[in-house]
Enzyme design. Structure first.
Site, mmCIF file in Angstrom:
data_model
loop_
_atom_site.group_PDB
_atom_site.id
_atom_site.type_symbol
_atom_site.label_atom_id
_atom_site.label_comp_id
_atom_site.label_asym_id
_atom_site.label_seq_id
_atom_site.Cartn_x
_atom_site.Cartn_y
_atom_site.Cartn_z
ATOM 1 N N PHE A 71 -13.572 2.383 6.613
ATOM 2 C CA PHE A 71 -12.572 1.941 5.703
ATOM 3 C C PHE A 71 -12.376 2.738 4.360
ATOM 4 C CE2 PHE A 71 -11.429 -0.890 2.128
ATOM 5 C CZ PHE A 71 -10.313 -1.514 2.612
ATOM 6 N N ILE A 72 -10.933 2.816 4.062
ATOM 7 C CA ILE A 72 -10.747 3.921 2.900
ATOM 8 C C ILE A 72 -10.010 2.969 1.760
ATOM 9 C CG2 ILE A 72 -10.776 5.884 4.166
ATOM 10 C CD1 ILE A 72 -7.573 5.809 4.025
ATOM 11 N N ARG A 80 -6.376 0.601 -5.908
ATOM 12 C CA ARG A 80 -5.019 1.236 -5.616
ATOM 13 C C ARG A 80 -4.472 2.408 -6.578
ATOM 14 N NH1 ARG A 80 -2.521 -2.136 -1.864
ATOM 15 N NH2 ARG A 80 -2.673 -4.155 -1.920
ATOM 16 N N LYS A 97 -5.673 6.021 12.140
ATOM 17 C CA LYS A 97 -7.078 5.895 12.814
ATOM 18 C C LYS A 97 -6.819 5.990 14.176
ATOM 19 C CE LYS A 97 -9.422 3.101 9.148
ATOM 20 N NZ LYS A 97 -9.758 1.981 8.519
ATOM 21 N N ASP A 155 -3.745 1.220 11.633
ATOM 22 C CA ASP A 155 -5.258 0.981 12.063
ATOM 23 C C ASP A 155 -5.070 0.587 13.544
ATOM 24 O OD1 ASP A 155 -8.078 0.404 11.461
ATOM 25 O OD2 ASP A 155 -7.423 -1.363 11.053
ATOM 26 N N GLY A 204 0.801 -1.304 -0.052
ATOM 27 C CA GLY A 204 0.044 0.159 0.183
ATOM 28 C C GLY A 204 0.942 1.215 0.049
ATOM 29 N N GLU A 229 4.625 3.567 5.812
ATOM 30 C CA GLU A 229 3.405 2.919 6.047
ATOM 31 C C GLU A 229 1.976 3.647 5.211
ATOM 32 O OE1 GLU A 229 1.556 0.191 5.899
ATOM 33 O OE2 GLU A 229 1.971 -0.996 7.723
ATOM 34 N N ASP A 230 1.302 2.913 4.734
ATOM 35 C CA ASP A 230 0.074 3.708 4.271
ATOM 36 C C ASP A 230 -0.558 4.050 5.177
ATOM 37 O OD1 ASP A 230 -0.637 0.946 4.854
ATOM 38 O OD2 ASP A 230 -1.639 0.688 2.802
ATOM 39 N N ASP A 267 -6.175 -0.492 -1.192
ATOM 40 C CA ASP A 267 -7.082 -1.483 -1.702
ATOM 41 C C ASP A 267 -8.285 -2.008 -1.217
ATOM 42 O OD1 ASP A 267 -5.554 -3.282 -0.349
ATOM 43 O OD2 ASP A 267 -6.403 -4.918 -1.728
#
Ligand code: 5GP
Length: 179
Positions: free
Chosen positions: A155-156, A168, A134, A106, A48, A102-103, A162
């Protein structure tokens, strides 16, 4: 187009490419300042992170190197709570200033495991830069030194992130429409 359908779910645009560019640049400027005179090793966490890494690096003026690692704990849009092993780290990070890219953080379980694993190799320093965080979902105490966006518990997808393999390539970020 502000509403899209990916697999079985609807998503609505929540963060534009312009906002992302601005915030990624802001993170890069902080890194330029904090790491002036050093030569950090950036460690991108695939898959990601690829768009974030690319745009961030274009805004870095300090000397820096890049490498990628991978592991996955995520399938579909619900965390499995299971974290796998770090793979792909071929160079020594002993004595290096490492910045993990990192993307999204969470629950933080993935990053916690990553930090634990990398700390065993005795880097000079270890920092985390995450495009999204988050805060309400964090289940372990980890320090995300650089985060571009703190977002709600939704959720995004898009900009590298993805939903079951799709989305993506979207340049903007979309959040799921709850049904
Ligand atoms: P954590 O271990 O922090 O719960 O999960 C981290 C990983 O879960 C991220 O690297 C990412 O792959 C995935 N993830 C968590 N939240 C989202 C989200 O909202 N959208 C997408 N596409 N992936 C997410």
């Amino acid at each position: 187009m502000s509403k899209i359908k990916v697999h079985d779910r609807e998503f609505v645009k929540s963060i534009s490419r312009e906002e992302i560019a601005t915030e990624v640049k802001r993170v890069a400027e902080r890194i330029n300042k904090d790491y002036a005179g050093k030569r950090p090793l950036l460690l991108g966490v695939l898959n990601g992170c690829f768009m974030f890494v690319s745009d961030l690096m274009k805004n870095l003026e300090i000397e820096c190197e890049i490498s990628f690692v991978k592991f996955s704990s995520y399938q579909g849009s619900e965390t499995t709570g299971k974290v796998n092993q770090v793979i792909g780290l071929s160079e020594s990070i002993e004595g290096r200033d490492v910045i993990i890219l990192e993307d999204i953080v969470d629950t933080g379980l993935t990053m916690h495991k990553m930090l634990e694993t990398l700390a065993e190799s005795k880097p000079a320093s270890l920092a985390v830069a995450s495009l999204f965080l988050k805060p309400a979902r964090l289940r372990v105490p980890i320090e995300v030194k650089y985060s571009a966006f703190e977002i709600a518990d939704r959720f995004i997808l898009g900009y590298g992130l993805d939903y079951d393999g799709l989305g993506r390539n979207l340049p903007d970020v979309y959040e799921v429409v709850e049904q």
